[in-house]
Motif scaffolding. Structure first.
Motif, PDB file in Angstrom:
ATOM      1  N   PHE A   1       1.530  14.360  10.779  1.00  0.00           N
ATOM      2  CA  PHE A   1       2.433  13.303  10.341  1.00  0.00           C
ATOM      3  C   PHE A   1       1.915  12.678   9.062  1.00  0.00           C
ATOM      4  N   LYS A   2       2.794  12.036   8.360  1.00  0.00           N
ATOM      5  CA  LYS A   2       2.418  11.183   7.237  1.00  0.00           C
ATOM      6  C   LYS A   2       2.797   9.774   7.650  1.00  0.00           C
TER       7      LYS A   2
ATOM      8  N   LEU B   1       8.153   8.253   1.626  1.00  0.00           N
ATOM      9  CA  LEU B   1       7.901   9.303   2.626  1.00  0.00           C
ATOM     10  C   LEU B   1       8.691  10.580   2.345  1.00  0.00           C
ATOM     11  N   GLY B   2       9.669  10.503   1.447  1.00  0.00           N
ATOM     12  CA  GLY B   2      10.482  11.683   1.138  1.00  0.00           C
ATOM     13  C   GLY B   2      11.388  12.073   2.287  1.00  0.00           C
ATOM     14  N   ILE B   3      11.993  11.088   2.928  1.00  0.00           N
ATOM     15  CA  ILE B   3      12.855  11.327   4.091  1.00  0.00           C
ATOM     16  C   ILE B   3      14.111  10.475   3.994  1.00  0.00           C
ATOM     17  N   HIS B   4      15.015  10.719   4.922  1.00  0.00           N
ATOM     18  CA  HIS B   4      16.153   9.838   5.147  1.00  0.00           C
ATOM     19  C   HIS B   4      15.903   9.185   6.504  1.00  0.00           C
ATOM     20  N   MET B   5      15.571   7.915   6.501  1.00  0.00           N
ATOM     21  CA  MET B   5      15.318   7.221   7.764  1.00  0.00           C
ATOM     22  C   MET B   5      16.636   7.196   8.542  1.00  0.00           C
TER      23      MET B   5
ATOM     24  N   SER C   1       5.674   3.414   9.233  1.00  0.00           N
ATOM     25  CA  SER C   1       6.700   4.444   9.392  1.00  0.00           C
ATOM     26  C   SER C   1       6.037   5.802   9.295  1.00  0.00           C
ATOM     27  N   LEU C   2       6.624   6.765   9.999  1.00  0.00           N
ATOM     28  CA  LEU C   2       6.074   8.112  10.068  1.00  0.00           C
ATOM     29  C   LEU C   2       7.071   9.132   9.555  1.00  0.00           C
ATOM     30  N   ARG C   3       6.532  10.209   8.984  1.00  0.00           N
ATOM     31  CA  ARG C   3       7.331  11.387   8.657  1.00  0.00           C
ATOM     32  C   ARG C   3       6.762  12.527   9.481  1.00  0.00           C
TER      33      ARG C   3
ATOM     34  N   ASP D   1       0.866  -1.173   0.000  1.00  0.00           N
ATOM     35  CA  ASP D   1       0.000   0.000   0.000  1.00  0.00           C
ATOM     36  C   ASP D   1       0.903   1.223   0.000  1.00  0.00           C
ATOM     37  N   THR D   2       0.987   1.916  -1.128  1.00  0.00           N
ATOM     38  CA  THR D   2       1.892   3.068  -1.228  1.00  0.00           C
ATOM     39  C   THR D   2       1.206   4.379  -0.849  1.00  0.00           C
ATOM     40  N   ASN D   3      -0.006   4.290  -0.329  1.00  0.00           N
ATOM     41  CA  ASN D   3      -0.713   5.496   0.104  1.00  0.00           C
ATOM     42  C   ASN D   3      -0.082   6.055   1.375  1.00  0.00           C
ATOM     43  N   LEU D   4      -0.019   7.378   1.439  1.00  0.00           N
ATOM     44  CA  LEU D   4       0.433   8.050   2.656  1.00  0.00           C
ATOM     45  C   LEU D   4      -0.806   8.566   3.375  1.00  0.00           C
TER      46      LEU D   4
END
Length: 185
Positions: free
Chosen positions: A40-41, A61-65, A160-162, A9-12
């Motif tokens: 949050f996303k 998520l457009g982040i660096h975990m 996971s959260l952004r 599921d690629t939905n945010l």
């Protein structure tokens, strides 16, 4: 398990999910973020136990975990949660000198569960909400603090959260009564 199996599921999502089948520790994170008015996303995915497996999550998520390491001193009397960029190598010696604690190592699982209510693979800054007696000291690498967003798990490794880094440092940490020490690794 490859990325396609991990993330079906690629939905945010930006809301608190339905409680159906979700662990209470995860739901507590969402409720606290909502209470603190921290947007949050959220991305749902299969269990992720390694930073390598997070690469697809990072992209979506457009982040660096970042790496979240649960550490302790040799006597197991001082505990630390270290947040550092995923691509940096962790060298105990570099950190030990900065915090004045010799012989750091990975803390045993039982302390992770006792203090943060988290199991291996789900270590997250969100676990500090469960550390009411401040057993765990938070250490954040300066490069993580420079990022606009922080990526973390909601105390489980199936989501996971952004979250804005500023919201974590200015709203979440004061509420859970944890300060942080900036380190350079």
């Amino acid at each position: 398990m490859d990325e396609n199996e991990l993330i079906q599921d690629t939905n945010l999502y930006e809301d608190v999910p339905e409680n159906e089948g979700r662990p209470e520790r995860e739901m507590e994170v969402y409720r606290l973020l909502e209470r603190l008015e921290i947007p949050f996303k959220r991305l749902n995915h299969g269990p992720i136990a390694t930073l390598e497996a997070c690469k697809g999550v990072d992209k979506l998520l457009g982040i660096h975990m970042c790496k979240n390491l649960f550490l302790c001193n040799a006597q197991k009397t001082a505990f630390y949660l270290l947040l550092m960029p995923g691509e940096k190598k962790f060298k105990t010696k570099d950190l030990s000198g900065q915090i004045g604690s010799a012989r750091l190592s990975f803390a045993p699982e039982e302390f992770m569960e006792e203090y943060l209510h988290i199991s291996p693979g789900a270590v997250s800054i969100m676990g500090l909400m469960n550390d009411k007696e401040n057993h765990v000291k938070l250490l954040i690498d300066e490069d993580v603090l420079r990022e606009e967003f922080l990526g973390c798990h909601p105390c489980v490794n199936t989501a996971s959260l952004r979250i804005k880094t500023k919201d974590v440092t200015e709203k979440f940490l004061p509420f859970v009564r944890h300060e942080y020490t900036t380190v350079h690794l």
